[in-house]
Design a protein around this motif. Structure first.
Motif, PDB file in Angstrom:
ATOM      1  N   HIS A  55      -9.221 -47.243  35.987  1.00  0.00           N
ATOM      2  CA  HIS A  55      -8.582 -48.319  35.231  1.00  0.00           C
ATOM      3  C   HIS A  55      -9.583 -49.120  34.411  1.00  0.00           C
ATOM      4  CE1 HIS A  55      -4.491 -47.947  36.796  1.00  0.00           C
ATOM      5  NE2 HIS A  55      -5.040 -47.652  37.960  1.00  0.00           N
ATOM      6  N   ASP A  56     -10.779 -49.356  34.971  1.00  0.00           N
ATOM      7  CA  ASP A  56     -11.749 -50.140  34.215  1.00  0.00           C
ATOM      8  C   ASP A  56     -12.274 -49.362  33.009  1.00  0.00           C
ATOM      9  OD1 ASP A  56     -13.002 -48.391  35.919  1.00  0.00           O
ATOM     10  OD2 ASP A  56     -14.580 -49.764  36.552  1.00  0.00           O
ATOM     11  N   VAL A  57     -12.408 -48.038  33.141  1.00  0.00           N
ATOM     12  CA  VAL A  57     -12.824 -47.234  31.998  1.00  0.00           C
ATOM     13  C   VAL A  57     -11.712 -47.190  30.946  1.00  0.00           C
ATOM     14  CG1 VAL A  57     -13.531 -44.929  31.231  1.00  0.00           C
ATOM     15  CG2 VAL A  57     -14.397 -45.850  33.397  1.00  0.00           C
ATOM     16  N   ALA A  58     -10.459 -47.101  31.390  1.00  0.00           N
ATOM     17  CA  ALA A  58      -9.337 -47.122  30.451  1.00  0.00           C
ATOM     18  C   ALA A  58      -9.303 -48.441  29.691  1.00  0.00           C
ATOM     19  CB  ALA A  58      -8.023 -46.897  31.190  1.00  0.00           C
ATOM     20  N   ASP A  59      -9.524 -49.555  30.400  1.00  0.00           N
ATOM     21  CA  ASP A  59      -9.551 -50.867  29.730  1.00  0.00           C
ATOM     22  C   ASP A  59     -10.710 -50.940  28.739  1.00  0.00           C
ATOM     23  OD1 ASP A  59      -7.354 -51.658  31.196  1.00  0.00           O
ATOM     24  OD2 ASP A  59      -8.525 -52.721  32.724  1.00  0.00           O
ATOM     25  N   GLU A  60     -11.845 -50.350  29.108  1.00  0.00           N
ATOM     26  CA  GLU A  60     -12.993 -50.300  28.203  1.00  0.00           C
ATOM     27  C   GLU A  60     -12.649 -49.532  26.937  1.00  0.00           C
ATOM     28  OE1 GLU A  60     -17.683 -48.795  28.294  1.00  0.00           O
ATOM     29  OE2 GLU A  60     -16.211 -47.981  29.702  1.00  0.00           O
ATOM     30  N   PRO A 109     -10.590 -34.471  36.020  1.00  0.00           N
ATOM     31  CA  PRO A 109      -9.297 -34.516  35.327  1.00  0.00           C
ATOM     32  C   PRO A 109      -8.398 -35.640  35.826  1.00  0.00           C
ATOM     33  CG  PRO A 109      -9.777 -32.316  36.206  1.00  0.00           C
ATOM     34  CD  PRO A 109     -10.760 -33.253  36.818  1.00  0.00           C
ATOM     35  N   ILE A 110      -7.595 -36.166  34.902  1.00  0.00           N
ATOM     36  CA  ILE A 110      -6.440 -36.961  35.321  1.00  0.00           C
ATOM     37  C   ILE A 110      -5.323 -35.972  35.632  1.00  0.00           C
ATOM     38  CG2 ILE A 110      -7.073 -39.006  33.991  1.00  0.00           C
ATOM     39  CD1 ILE A 110      -5.033 -38.082  31.860  1.00  0.00           C
ATOM     40  N   MET A 111      -4.312 -36.415  36.346  1.00  0.00           N
ATOM     41  CA  MET A 111      -3.178 -35.550  36.705  1.00  0.00           C
ATOM     42  C   MET A 111      -3.654 -34.266  37.372  1.00  0.00           C
ATOM     43  SD  MET A 111      -0.664 -36.040  33.399  1.00  0.00           S
ATOM     44  CE  MET A 111      -1.889 -35.502  32.216  1.00  0.00           C
ATOM     45  N   PHE A 112      -4.602 -34.424  38.298  1.00  0.00           N
ATOM     46  CA  PHE A 112      -5.120 -33.244  38.998  1.00  0.00           C
ATOM     47  C   PHE A 112      -4.065 -32.711  39.963  1.00  0.00           C
ATOM     48  CE2 PHE A 112      -7.838 -30.984  42.055  1.00  0.00           C
ATOM     49  CZ  PHE A 112      -8.495 -30.159  41.155  1.00  0.00           C
ATOM     50  N   LYS A 113      -3.292 -33.619  40.528  1.00  0.00           N
ATOM     51  CA  LYS A 113      -2.162 -33.242  41.374  1.00  0.00           C
ATOM     52  C   LYS A 113      -0.872 -33.506  40.604  1.00  0.00           C
ATOM     53  CE  LYS A 113      -4.595 -34.387  45.681  1.00  0.00           C
ATOM     54  NZ  LYS A 113      -4.580 -35.227  46.902  1.00  0.00           N
ATOM     55  N   PRO A 114       0.229 -32.827  40.972  1.00  0.00           N
ATOM     56  CA  PRO A 114       1.496 -33.047  40.260  1.00  0.00           C
ATOM     57  C   PRO A 114       1.899 -34.519  40.254  1.00  0.00           C
ATOM     58  CG  PRO A 114       1.667 -31.155  41.730  1.00  0.00           C
ATOM     59  CD  PRO A 114       0.347 -31.810  42.034  1.00  0.00           C
ATOM     60  N   VAL A 115       2.322 -35.008  39.095  1.00  0.00           N
ATOM     61  CA  VAL A 115       2.771 -36.391  38.941  1.00  0.00           C
ATOM     62  C   VAL A 115       4.292 -36.391  38.806  1.00  0.00           C
ATOM     63  CG1 VAL A 115       2.671 -38.468  37.522  1.00  0.00           C
ATOM     64  CG2 VAL A 115       0.624 -37.070  37.844  1.00  0.00           C
ATOM     65  N   LYS A 116       4.976 -37.025  39.744  1.00  0.00           N
ATOM     66  CA  LYS A 116       6.439 -37.025  39.735  1.00  0.00           C
ATOM     67  C   LYS A 116       7.027 -38.229  39.026  1.00  0.00           C
ATOM     68  CE  LYS A 116       6.858 -34.299  43.984  1.00  0.00           C
ATOM     69  NZ  LYS A 116       7.443 -34.230  45.346  1.00  0.00           N
ATOM     70  N   GLN A 117       6.266 -39.312  38.965  1.00  0.00           N
ATOM     71  CA  GLN A 117       6.740 -40.531  38.310  1.00  0.00           C
ATOM     72  C   GLN A 117       5.619 -41.153  37.497  1.00  0.00           C
ATOM     73  OE1 GLN A 117       8.022 -42.878  41.701  1.00  0.00           O
ATOM     74  NE2 GLN A 117      10.168 -42.399  41.303  1.00  0.00           N
ATOM     75  N   ILE A 118       5.955 -41.639  36.316  1.00  0.00           N
ATOM     76  CA  ILE A 118       4.999 -42.393  35.505  1.00  0.00           C
ATOM     77  C   ILE A 118       5.592 -43.770  35.298  1.00  0.00           C
ATOM     78  CG2 ILE A 118       3.732 -42.495  33.329  1.00  0.00           C
ATOM     79  CD1 ILE A 118       3.912 -39.490  33.141  1.00  0.00           C
ATOM     80  N   GLU A 138      -1.480 -44.343  39.216  1.00  0.00           N
ATOM     81  CA  GLU A 138      -1.663 -43.314  38.188  1.00  0.00           C
ATOM     82  C   GLU A 138      -0.704 -43.524  37.023  1.00  0.00           C
ATOM     83  OE1 GLU A 138       0.876 -41.287  41.464  1.00  0.00           O
ATOM     84  OE2 GLU A 138      -0.677 -42.828  41.291  1.00  0.00           O
ATOM     85  N   GLY A 139       0.487 -44.090  37.322  1.00  0.00           N
ATOM     86  CA  GLY A 139       1.445 -44.392  36.258  1.00  0.00           C
ATOM     87  C   GLY A 139       0.937 -45.490  35.343  1.00  0.00           C
ATOM     88  N   ARG A 140       0.335 -46.535  35.917  1.00  0.00           N
ATOM     89  CA  ARG A 140      -0.210 -47.625  35.108  1.00  0.00           C
ATOM     90  C   ARG A 140      -1.339 -47.112  34.216  1.00  0.00           C
ATOM     91  NH1 ARG A 140       0.230 -50.367  40.034  1.00  0.00           N
ATOM     92  NH2 ARG A 140      -2.030 -50.381  40.373  1.00  0.00           N
ATOM     93  N   LEU A 141      -2.177 -46.223  34.780  1.00  0.00           N
ATOM     94  CA  LEU A 141      -3.282 -45.658  34.009  1.00  0.00           C
ATOM     95  C   LEU A 141      -2.755 -44.847  32.829  1.00  0.00           C
ATOM     96  CD1 LEU A 141      -6.321 -45.011  33.683  1.00  0.00           C
ATOM     97  CD2 LEU A 141      -5.965 -43.071  35.204  1.00  0.00           C
ATOM     98  N   LEU A 142      -1.807 -43.950  33.093  1.00  0.00           N
ATOM     99  CA  LEU A 142      -1.271 -43.093  32.036  1.00  0.00           C
ATOM    100  C   LEU A 142      -0.534 -43.903  30.979  1.00  0.00           C
ATOM    101  CD1 LEU A 142       0.011 -40.112  34.210  1.00  0.00           C
ATOM    102  CD2 LEU A 142      -1.940 -40.105  32.659  1.00  0.00           C
TER     103      LEU A 142
END
Length: 376
Positions: A48-53, A67-76, A82-86
């Protein structure tokens, strides 16, 4: 104008995605390839801090090793981390690319950089990769029909060797045949022995493409019954692979090697397994968390093995095998390479601003005064 597509193309040249492990999730993971890029950031892990940067810097692209989304993401949704990051990345039009194990394994990637940093010689992959299963197809063609037959073979996918296409071997000779009464030979007559000039044409193709290649050959070949030989080929190492190992110009002790690694990776403290006085002439390397490469290092005669972190039982196994194990930390064995990757991208795209993340840091901290800090 540089686009996400342009940067991805260069990243794939630096670390071909074919080098990634099968279980990995690599390449462009988020974003529009047609989007212009004037600012990019590299990092080890997109937190999150890198995303804000990236948002504050006005970046349009983040190149993250992990990687992001290394595991299946069911909700964003904003309800999940992980949803807030994406959503942060999506709302700000920030694309995300991950080279991960392709960069680990690349010929100029992380493990190779570590080996060169320690001035190893005779560097080679710990787990050599073999090329795809292939066969050699041989046929015999009248000289006047060689070109259309070869072209048909090439169009069907045959004749590819590495980065070269339309490869073949051709040899002149004399063929004989005796067609029975029911035949209709393209050259000569049935019912008599014929001798004709022919060209032996050889091409290689992937085993899973053989049916298509043979169908194209028969369609283009002028003979009723073309002679075709198919030879299975033994897979051979292609020069790439996972991990690295190499030899020191002069033997060093495990203690000396540990201090050298600490100095090169700028780590004040390093964990290790083994007798500090043991002699090391060959070192195995696998960045990150790669204790599973210990056996590979032992197999090729390494007296020591360098990885970022390892399970307790891997450390016990190293001790039982008599292999020194050096553990500078996951972050230390990989972050430096993302700084180097930022420089390579900057050199390739001088009009684009590229920097490694300035906020990212190793989440694991060490202290020599833990007891006093907790009030003991």
């Amino acid at each position: 104008m540089t686009t996400v597509h342009d940067v991805c193309k260069v990243l794939k040249q630096i670390a071909p995605l074919s080098l990634a492990e099968e279980w990995d999730n690599v390449g462009l993971l988020l974003g529009d390839e047609s989007q212009p890029v004037s600012r990019a950031i590299t990092c080890l892990t997109l937190t999150h801090d890198v995303a804000d940067e990236a948002v504050s810097a006005g970046a349009q692209l983040v190149v993250t090793h992990h990687p992001i989304m290394f595991k299946p993401v069911k909700q964003i949704t904003m309800a999940r981390p992980e949803g807030r990051l994406l959503l942060t990345l999506l709302q700000n039009g920030i694309a995300v690319y991950s080279p991960h194990t392709a960069w680990d394994n690349a010929t100029t990637g992380i493990n190779q950089q570590l080996a060169e940093l320690l001035e190893l010689t005779q560097i080679a992959p710990l787990r050599p990769r073999t090329g795809p299963e292939q066969v050699k197809v041989v046929t015999f063609v009248p000289p006047s029909d060689v070109e259309p037959v070869r072209q048909a073979l090439w169009n069907a996918g045959a004749g590819v060797i590495g980065n070269y296409q339309q490869c073949s071997f051709n040899l002149q000779g004399t063929g004989t045949f005796f067609g029975l009464d029911s035949t209709n030979p393209a050259i000569g007559k049935s019912g008599q022995l014929e001798q004709v000039e022919e060209t032996r044409v050889e091409v290689v193709c992937r085993a899973n493409e053989l049916d298509r290649v043979l169908a194209a050959l028969r369609k283009a070949h002028p003979y009723e019954e073309p002679a075709v030989d198919v030879f299975p080929l033994k897979p051979v190492p292609d020069g790439t692979g996972a991990g690295r190992y190499g030899t020191f110009p002069e033997p060093v002790t495990l203690g000396q090697l540990t201090r050298l690694i600490a100095q090169q990776l700028k780590q004040p403290e390093i964990q290790f397994v083994g007798d500090p006085g043991m002699q090391i002439t060959r070192l195995g390397i696998a960045c990150g968390a790669a204790g599973e490469f210990l056996r590979d290092a032992h197999r090729v005669g390494c007296q020591a093995f360098l990885t970022g972190e390892a399970r307790f039982h891997s450390c016990l196994e190293a001790r039982d095998l008599g292999v020194g194990m050096i553990l500078p930390g996951h972050y230390a064995t990989e972050r430096f390479s993302m700084e180097a990757l930022a420089k390579r991208l900057k050199d390739h795209f001088p009009e684009m601003k590229v920097d490694p993340s300035q906020v990212e840091c190793d989440p694991i901290r060490t202290s020599l005064h833990v007891a006093s800090e907790v009030g003991e």
